[in-house]
Design a protein around this motif. Structure first.
Motif, PDB file in Angstrom:
ATOM      1  N   ILE A   1       0.853  -1.182   0.000  1.00 35.39           N
ATOM      2  CA  ILE A   1       0.000   0.000   0.000  1.00 35.39           C
ATOM      3  C   ILE A   1       0.886   1.228   0.000  1.00 35.39           C
ATOM      4  N   ALA A   2       0.693   2.081  -1.013  1.00 37.66           N
ATOM      5  CA  ALA A   2       1.460   3.323  -1.142  1.00 37.66           C
ATOM      6  C   ALA A   2       0.566   4.488  -0.758  1.00 37.66           C
ATOM      7  N   GLU A   3       1.040   5.290   0.186  1.00 38.00           N
ATOM      8  CA  GLU A   3       0.299   6.471   0.623  1.00 38.00           C
ATOM      9  C   GLU A   3       1.206   7.681   0.466  1.00 38.00           C
ATOM     10  N   GLY A   4       0.790   8.594  -0.416  1.00 36.10           N
ATOM     11  CA  GLY A   4       1.603   9.757  -0.705  1.00 36.10           C
ATOM     12  C   GLY A   4       0.905  11.041  -0.335  1.00 36.10           C
ATOM     13  N   LYS A   5       1.707  12.075  -0.123  1.00 35.26           N
ATOM     14  CA  LYS A   5       1.148  13.397   0.150  1.00 35.26           C
ATOM     15  C   LYS A   5       2.101  14.478  -0.317  1.00 35.26           C
ATOM     16  N   VAL A   6       1.547  15.658  -0.524  1.00 38.79           N
ATOM     17  CA  VAL A   6       2.348  16.814  -0.908  1.00 38.79           C
ATOM     18  C   VAL A   6       2.920  17.439   0.350  1.00 38.79           C
ATOM     19  N   ILE A   7       4.195  17.764   0.291  1.00 33.77           N
ATOM     20  CA  ILE A   7       4.860  18.449   1.391  1.00 33.77           C
ATOM     21  C   ILE A   7       4.898  19.946   1.116  1.00 33.77           C
ATOM     22  N   HIS A   8       5.145  20.299  -0.166  1.00 36.43           N
ATOM     23  CA  HIS A   8       5.259  21.722  -0.516  1.00 36.43           C
ATOM     24  C   HIS A   8       4.933  21.935  -1.987  1.00 36.43           C
ATOM     25  N   PHE A   9       3.999  22.841  -2.248  1.00 26.57           N
ATOM     26  CA  PHE A   9       3.738  23.304  -3.610  1.00 26.57           C
ATOM     27  C   PHE A   9       4.539  24.580  -3.794  1.00 26.57           C
ATOM     28  N   GLY A  10       5.604  24.520  -4.604  1.00 29.30           N
ATOM     29  CA  GLY A  10       6.368  25.720  -4.910  1.00 29.30           C
ATOM     30  C   GLY A  10       5.890  26.288  -6.231  1.00 29.30           C
TER      31      GLY A  10
END
Length: 137
Positions: free
Chosen positions: A98-107
């Motif tokens: 199971i892969a769970e991803g998230k954004v840390i920073h939108f530059g």
């Protein structure tokens, strides 16, 4: 781990499709929003390395695909600039990953993401960081 809460943003998932390559190795999209994504893969024996464990390239592909799907859900055309991955445990054919991803920073043109890949029993398999370039057409 990312919470599995139902939101209107999860409706975005139904409009997205994985690449033919991702589909060919068995990756399945569970949900994707402009901030997070969840995918899974049950690798088969065709993707083992010489030691009988799942090839690291398959795990890296799962992580990269997971983080990239967030940007697709956000309608941001982006390509991977850098993918860094730490392998934490081995996994074998038939294990559900199971892969769970998230954004840390939108530059402005650079987006930083992360992804944790775990087995369905909670064992941490890999942790990845992805840096993406937001290109303008």
């Amino acid at each position: 781990m990312i919470q599995k809460e139902k939101t209107n943003e999860q409706l975005v998932s139904s409009n997205l499709s994985l690449s033919k390559f991702s589909q060919s190795i068995g990756i399945t999209l569970e949900m994707a929003t402009k901030e997070s994504a969840r995918l899974h893969l049950i690798p088969n024996k065709e993707v083992i390395n010489a030691f009988g464990i799942i090839h690291g390239g398959i795990i890296a592909t799962l992580a990269d695909t997971c983080m990239g799907m967030i940007l697709r859900a956000a309608n941001i055309p982006a390509v991977t600039l850098e993918l860094a991955i730490n392998y934490l445990s081995v996994t074998k054919p038939g294990d559900k990953l199971i892969a769970e991803g998230k954004v840390i920073h939108f530059g402005g043109s650079v987006i930083t993401t992360q992804c944790l890949i775990s087995s369905d029993n909670g064992r941490k398999i890999a942790f990845a960081k992805g840096t993406f370039f937001h290109y303008k057409h």
